[in-house]
Each structure stands twice: as C-alpha cells, then as structure tokens.
Design a protein around this motif. Structure first.
Motif, mmCIF file in Angstrom:
data_model
loop_
_atom_site.group_PDB
_atom_site.id
_atom_site.type_symbol
_atom_site.label_atom_id
_atom_site.label_comp_id
_atom_site.label_asym_id
_atom_site.label_seq_id
_atom_site.Cartn_x
_atom_site.Cartn_y
_atom_site.Cartn_z
ATOM 1 N N GLY A 47 -5.130 0.918 0.140
ATOM 2 C CA GLY A 47 -4.990 0.259 -1.146
ATOM 3 C C GLY A 47 -4.093 1.046 -2.074
ATOM 4 O O GLY A 47 -3.818 2.237 -1.865
ATOM 5 N N THR A 71 0.818 -1.212 0.000
ATOM 6 C CA THR A 71 0.000 0.000 0.000
ATOM 7 C C THR A 71 0.852 1.262 0.000
ATOM 8 O O THR A 71 0.726 2.113 -0.872
ATOM 9 C CB THR A 71 -0.951 0.001 1.208
ATOM 10 N N GLN A 124 -4.467 5.392 2.527
ATOM 11 C CA GLN A 124 -4.699 4.586 3.730
ATOM 12 C C GLN A 124 -5.398 5.464 4.756
ATOM 13 O O GLN A 124 -5.071 6.646 4.910
ATOM 14 C CB GLN A 124 -3.378 4.060 4.292
ATOM 15 N N TRP A 133 -3.501 -4.193 -1.299
ATOM 16 C CA TRP A 133 -4.348 -3.639 -0.255
ATOM 17 C C TRP A 133 -3.897 -4.114 1.122
ATOM 18 O O TRP A 133 -3.074 -5.028 1.252
ATOM 19 C CB TRP A 133 -5.809 -4.035 -0.485
#
Length: 768
Positions: A436, A160, A421, A475
C-alpha cells in the motif's frame, strides 16, 4: 473478470501437460547466458534462452520469477534494433504506443492508458523513470537512449511502488553503471538517409580497487522527415557517473546528465493527407498551405488574419539533472537513499498548423528512501518514503489566426508519500503479496490568461490564483504459485491514480485525480530445457475520472466574448479495458531465435461527455451525438458562438488498437574463424484505431504492418561489428495522434503527428 479467467484456465491446463515443464535456471546478473555445451551450435553456445534480471519491484529478480506484467529489453537488443529514442519503443513492445506531440513531447500509452500532453503543465498517466528518478515533465523523457543497461515496461497501475502518475504503468530506463576493476570503451557511428549522422560512445575507467568512473555521450544530426524540414533531430547528450565502494557494505553512485535538443522541431500534416502518394508534406509546404485555405469557409478565408504555418519553427530545449544512489547493507536489510534534482527548459515554436509558442522552465527535487529485506526466510518486505517538489514557470501563446490565447502560469507542487510491500511464502511454492501507499499532495497555481478574436494586438490578461490538496491511498494484493519448477501462476489486484491539477482559465480551472483498478491473471513458463518461453496475462481495468486534454470552451473574463477554445484538462466518465497478452520466445537451435508477442485490447467508454466550442456557431465536426448546450451555460455565449455537449459514450479509447503483434526471427551464421553474421527481421502489426476524441472517420489510422531488417557482421574477437539496416521497409505512413486545430470554423480540418518513413543506414561499433 470471469470473461478472461476461463481462457486463461484452459491455457494453464495446456501448460501442465506431461513434458511441458523444463529445468530451473538461476540468474546472477542482469542478463545471464547458459553455459556452453559440448557440440553446441554457433560459437559453442547452447540452444537455450538467456535469463534477464529486472528491478521492476525495487529489488533484483529474474523476469520469469517476477509475478507482474513487465517487458524488458536489454541494452544490446535496443542498439541492435536501432531504438534511438522513447518513440521507437512502439515497434518493439506491442502494448506500448508512444506518440510525439507539439515540441516533440512524447505521449506514452500502455494498454490504452495514456495522456495527450497538450500544454506545459501536463503530466503522464505512465510514469517515466530515468535511473530510478521520476521525470515529471513529459518533454523530459527525451535524450537518454544511449549506453543503456535495459528498459523495463511495467503494465497496469503501479500505485504502491511508483505512486502518483503511474495509473497506466511505468517506463524504467536504466543506464549502464560504472564497473569496478574494468577498463573498457565502446563507440558507435550511424550514417543513414535524411543525412543522418549519429555517434555515441562510452568509457569505463577504474580508479583503484574501490572506485570507477563511467562517461558516455551521444550526438545526432538528421534532416526532417517532412518536406519543409520539420520533424528533424538535432541533439547532444552526456552522462557522467562515479561509483564508490569504500567498504563491503557501503555503495555510493553519483550521476549527472545533460541533453540539448535543437533544430526545427516537430510539425504536423493534414490528415487525410494532402497527397496520398506523399503523406510527409509539411505544414508550411505550398501544397499544404493551398489545401489549408481550400478547407476554410469562404468568408473567413479572405480575412487578412488567416495565415498558415511558416518555416520559422524551432526548438531549443535543455534538460539536465544530478542524483546520488547511496546504499548500505545491514545484516537484515539494505537501505537505499536517492536524492535528485532535475531541470527542464523548453523553448519552441511549433506549427500544428496554428502557431504554438512555449517558453517554460521546471525545477524538480525528490528524495526516496527504501529499506528492503534480504531474500531469506519466508517473509520478504520493503518499506519506503518519498518526497517530491516542483516549480513550473511557463509562458504559452496559442494563435490559430482567428483567435489568440495567451497563458502565463506558475505552478508549485509538493508531494509526500509512504509505501510498503511484503510477500510471505505460505509454502515453498505458494506466496501472498500485499502492499500500500498513502500520498499527500499540495498544488497551487498563479495564472494570467487572455484571449482575443480577430485582433492584431495581443490579448489583455486577467489573473487567477488557486490551490488544492489531494490525499490518496493505493494498494495491491496478489498471490503467486509455482505450478512446476519453471511455471509461475499469479493473480493481482492493484490500484493507481494520477494527480489532479490546474489549467489556465478566468473561471473554473481545476481537475481532480483519475483512478484505475486492475485485475490480472498471468502465467510465466520456461520449458523444453530452457529453449521455449511462453508468458501470458489476461487483464481487466476499471478506469474512472479519466483526465483528457482537449480544446474546450474556457472562460475569458471578457463580457463581450466570454468563451474561447483553449487546451484544458478535465475528468470525463468511466471506461473499461479488457484483454490479454501473449509473449513467446523459442531458441530453436543455437543459431535460430524466434519471438512473437500478441496483445488484444478491448476498450470502451461507459460514460464520456465533453463540451465543444464553436466561434461562429457551426455544428461540431465529430463522430458522436451532440446537443446545443448554449442555453445551459453560464454565462451564455454571445451569438453567433455556441457551446455543444458531445456524448461519446460507447466509443473506444484513442491510441488503443484492438490487436497488435510483433513477430521476429534471427539467425546467426558462424564462421570457422570465430566471426559471425547475424540476419534479423521483425514485423509489427496493428489493427486500426482512433487517433483523436472527435471520433471522425477521417481520424482513424487504418490497420498496418511495418517491417524492419538488419544484417550484422561481428568480428572474431568481438572488437567490432558493422550493421546494415532498413526500418519501415513498406514506407508506411502511420499517424500517432490527431486533432482539429480550428474549431472556430467547425470544418473538420484535421492535422496529425506522423511517424518516420522508411529509413536505412549503416551502423559501425568498436569495442575495447
């Protein structure tokens, strides 16, 4: 996952026992010591542990409040432990194994996930970041371990916030930055065996109230550890930074760095060793040459083309880069923009014992923009975009005297990504996190490839061009809960991927991305009035399409000899990685500190097959079942050569010992005049592990322990200090990685990279 949840749950119950939890402390700097208390011990310091602030999740937070698996080492700790380059982290962080390859290229493994960097186009599975800038070329991870603020090791996929090529984790190296209003300087001289002469220095100069300049540098000159002079270290490095804070809400930092590496470079030793009493016999040593010839088949040993390593190996690498960090504080968030440019130039001749000649140049450009919310209210968030492009022009000549392979390629890579995030606090104690990243990557490569067998002339080259596009979505979801003021329980599920790419071949030349999904459950604790820290994490990884690099049958485009063994990267099967890690620190008194870290890692390939090429048809020298696959290959290899299919399913990962541990003790003797003497010892323990994908008994590094000792005198005003040290007291010979360079013969002759023997010296530091 249930196999690791039950033990972790039992530990949670133990931590919740009455009296186990202490009082919360607040960290306001990178490392914050507790305030002195009346009647304290050495020099009036309280018997409490320091707090460490990290930026692993792209914002400042205490190491103990970050719901992720990360180890952090401060700059002072790194210098005291004699960590001079990235490979030294192996003895400081048990979850990390770093193995230098040909040309001194570091290969980083975290919890069994890593990459054997076999050519100039290889990319790591663990992202290495210098001052927030991703270093694309594995060789570029050298030369910046001086004037450091800290090093962070993030464990598990970081898809991420860090994106591509962080499927195994991330290694963040953060230098000291300019400080406003401070005039200071420090210099260190290190003199040791193998004619070590190393110096580093840094100076911080204020330029009025709103600007500061920091300059730092390092020079090292050491003879080689091997008997023929290989594995030496010669280098010069420098870093210049300018900090500007024109207003309260604007901050600009400009940075440039340079590193040159010279000397003879790396060499490899035969393994098992030519002489068990002296494992450090270099490849061009007469004893190694005699053993090399003794291991060749009688027919080939008399060929005039069969030679061995020579003494003319060298390395002449240059690395430099520049970047800016521009940040602006809005009322609701902070915007950070980081444009960067880096170059890596490799020029070396390395013997392994075959001659590996590389001349390559890489230019990378990147821009990252992040907008991070202020830490107020129940919701914290971060959103960003990232752009990366790179051009690599490499010429590689791999000559093992029976067969010579030449690979000239130009690689271009362009990547764009968007990520975000957020964390939401459902209550004061319970938080949910989700994030993600989407990545779009385009790569193209133009290659010239050729091979020649038993030929005194260079091989003819054929050309091939290819391009590919990959899209990926990674993710993370997680939850963390404050069991008590200083007890944090967290659980995460995250994914990561490593980009696909190309290798040189007249035929198929592409490999796909690899993917890793990680499940983790952790617990971080401080108790007994901040004197004891105990962190635990259990993890379970699902690894698919793993990329491995090895000598494989490669199409030559020549009908009379259609295959040749050359280094390629391919996707192979699936694997599982399970285990747990325990980190403990105990400030027993104001003068005594005990540390211990233990990691257990169980790795297993559920599916792993690859092809092996034999020039003369000899069966492969491997520790796995194999079958002759020549009849199914297209085109069919010309006799007597043969292709074998090797099935290593069920085998463990390489460079992944089942048990590792680091145990340390430090005691300070305080004197009446305010000076002090600190004695410290640490021991690194490792179970045995395989060092190559051939899985031969001869390629196992046995279990070992390695002890480091140091004694430091600090002057009363802390203006100077002197340290005497001994590393690897046992003089252990430890293998990093190994492989068979002469598959042509199928004789199992094995060569390996080896870590330094016992080293000792005196290190003096002055501060202003």
């Amino acid at each position: 996952m249930h196999r690791i949840v039950r033990p972790a749950t039992a530990v949670v119950a133990l931590m919740l026992a009455p009296g186990a939890i202490g009082i919360t402390t607040t960290a306001s700097a990178q490392t914050t010591a507790p305030a002195p208390q009346a009647g304290g011990g050495a020099q009036g310091q309280a018997a409490q542990l320091d707090e460490i602030v990290i930026t692993a999740e792209r914002r400042e937070q205490s190491l103990q409040t970050a719901p992720v698996a990360v180890s952090a080492l401060g700059g002072a700790t790194l210098k005291e432990a004699g960590v001079a380059d990235v490979s030294d982290l192996t003895r400081s962080v048990p979850s990390v194994v770093i193995a230098p390859a040909a040309g001194g290229v570091p290969q980083v493994y975290v919890r069994g996930v890593g990459t054997f960097a076999s050519n100039a186009y290889a990319e790591q599975s663990v992202a290495v970041n210098l001052d927030g800038i991703y270093i694309s070329r594995p060789a570029g991870a050298n030369g910046f371990f001086y004037d450091l603020q800290r090093v962070e090791v993030l464990k598990g996929p970081q898809g991420t916030l860090y994106g591509r090529n962080a499927s195994g984790g991330a290694l963040n190296v953060l230098p000291e930055t300019p400080k406003l209003g401070e005039q200071s300087a420090t210099a260190t001289l290190d003199i040791g065996n193998y004619d070590l002469r190393k110096g580093d220095a840094a100076v911080n100069v204020p330029l009025g109230d709103k600007a500061a300049l920091r300059a730092s540098g390092m020079v090292i000159d050491r003879k080689g550890y091997l008997t023929d002079g290989y594995n030496d270290d010669q280098g010069q490095a420098g870093r210049l930074q300018l900090l500007l804070e024109p207003t309260e809400d604007w901050r600009v930092r400009l940075s440039g760095d340079y590193y040159h590496r010279g000397g003879k470079g790396s060499g490899q030793v035969q393994y098992p060793y030519v002489d068990t009493d002296n494992p450090w016999i270099g490849p061009s040593d007469a004893r190694a040459v005699a053993a090399y010839y003794a291991g060749l088949p009688a027919a080939s040993a008399h060929s005039p083309l069969i030679q061995n390593a020579k003494k003319d190996g060298f390395i002449d690498d240059q690395f430099w880069g520049t970047h800016a960090e521009i940040s602006h504080d809005f009322s609701f968030a902070t915007l950070t923009i980081i444009p960067a440019y880096r170059e890596v130039k490799e020029d070396y001749l390395s013997y392994i014992p075959s001659a590996f000649r590389v001349n390559s140049e890489s230019q990378q450009r990147s821009v990252e923009a992040r907008l991070a919310s202020r830490d107020s209210g129940p919701l914290t968030w971060l959103a960003g975009a990232y752009y990366f492009s790179e051009d690599v022009d490499a010429k590689q000549d791999y000559n093992h005297w029976v067969q010579e392979t030449v690979m000239n390629s130009k690689l271009t890579d362009e990547t764009v990504a968007a990520f975000g995030q957020l964390t939401y606090a459902l209550t004061d104690a319970l938080r949910l996190t989700a994030g993600g990243r989407v990545t779009h990557e385009e790569k193209s490569q133009d290659s010239q490839f050729g091979t020649a067998t038993f030929s005194p002339t260079k091989p003819a080259l054929s050309s091939r061009a290819d391009d590919r596009i990959w899209n990926a979505a990674t993710w993370k979801v997680g939850v963390d809960y404050d069991l008590a003021p200083q007890s944090l329980l967290y659980a995460n599920v995250g994914t990561g991927f490593k980009a696909g790419g190309f290798y040189a071949s007249a035929g198929a030349d592409t490999f796909n991305p690899e993917h890793l999904t990680a499940y983790s459950l952790g617990l971080k604790n401080r108790f007994w009035d901040n004197r004891v820290q105990l962190n635990l994490e259990a993890f379970d990884y699902e690894y698919r399409d793993q990329q491995i690099s090895y000598l494989a049958p490669t199409l030559t485009g020549v009908s009379s000899f259609p295959y040749a063994p050359s280094f390629v990267t391919q996707n192979v099967g699936r694997s599982r990685i399970r285990g747990f890690e325990i980190e403990g620190r105990w400030k027993a008194t104001s003068s005594d500190l005990l540390t211990a870290t233990v990691q257990y890692t169980d790795t297993r390939y559920t599916s792993f097959t690859y092809n092996y090429f034999s020039n003369f048809g000899a069966p492969p020298s491997v520790g796995c079942p194999y079958t002759n696959a020549s009849g199914t290959a297209s085109p069919t290899p010309v006799a007597p050569s043969a292709i074998y299919s090797v099935n290593c399913s069920g085998k463990p990962a390489t460079n992944a010992p089942r048990w590792t541990a680091n145990i340390g003790y430090e005691h300070e003797f305080a004197f009446a005049d305010g000076s002090g003497l600190t004695a410290a010892a640490d021991v690194y323990l490792s179970a045995s592990y395989y060092t190559a994908y051939d899985y031969l008994a001869e390629q196992v590094q046995g279990g070992y322990h390695m002890t480091n000792l140091r004694l430091t005198y600090n002057a009363a005003n802390d203006r100077w200090s002197v340290t005497g040290y001994v590393n690897n007291v046992e003089n252990q010979a430890v293998v990093n990685t190994s492989y068979q360079p002469n598959q042509a013969f199928g004789n199992g002759l094995n060569f390996a990279n080896i870590r330094p023997p016992r080293t000792y010296g005196v290190r003096a530091t002055v501060r202003y």
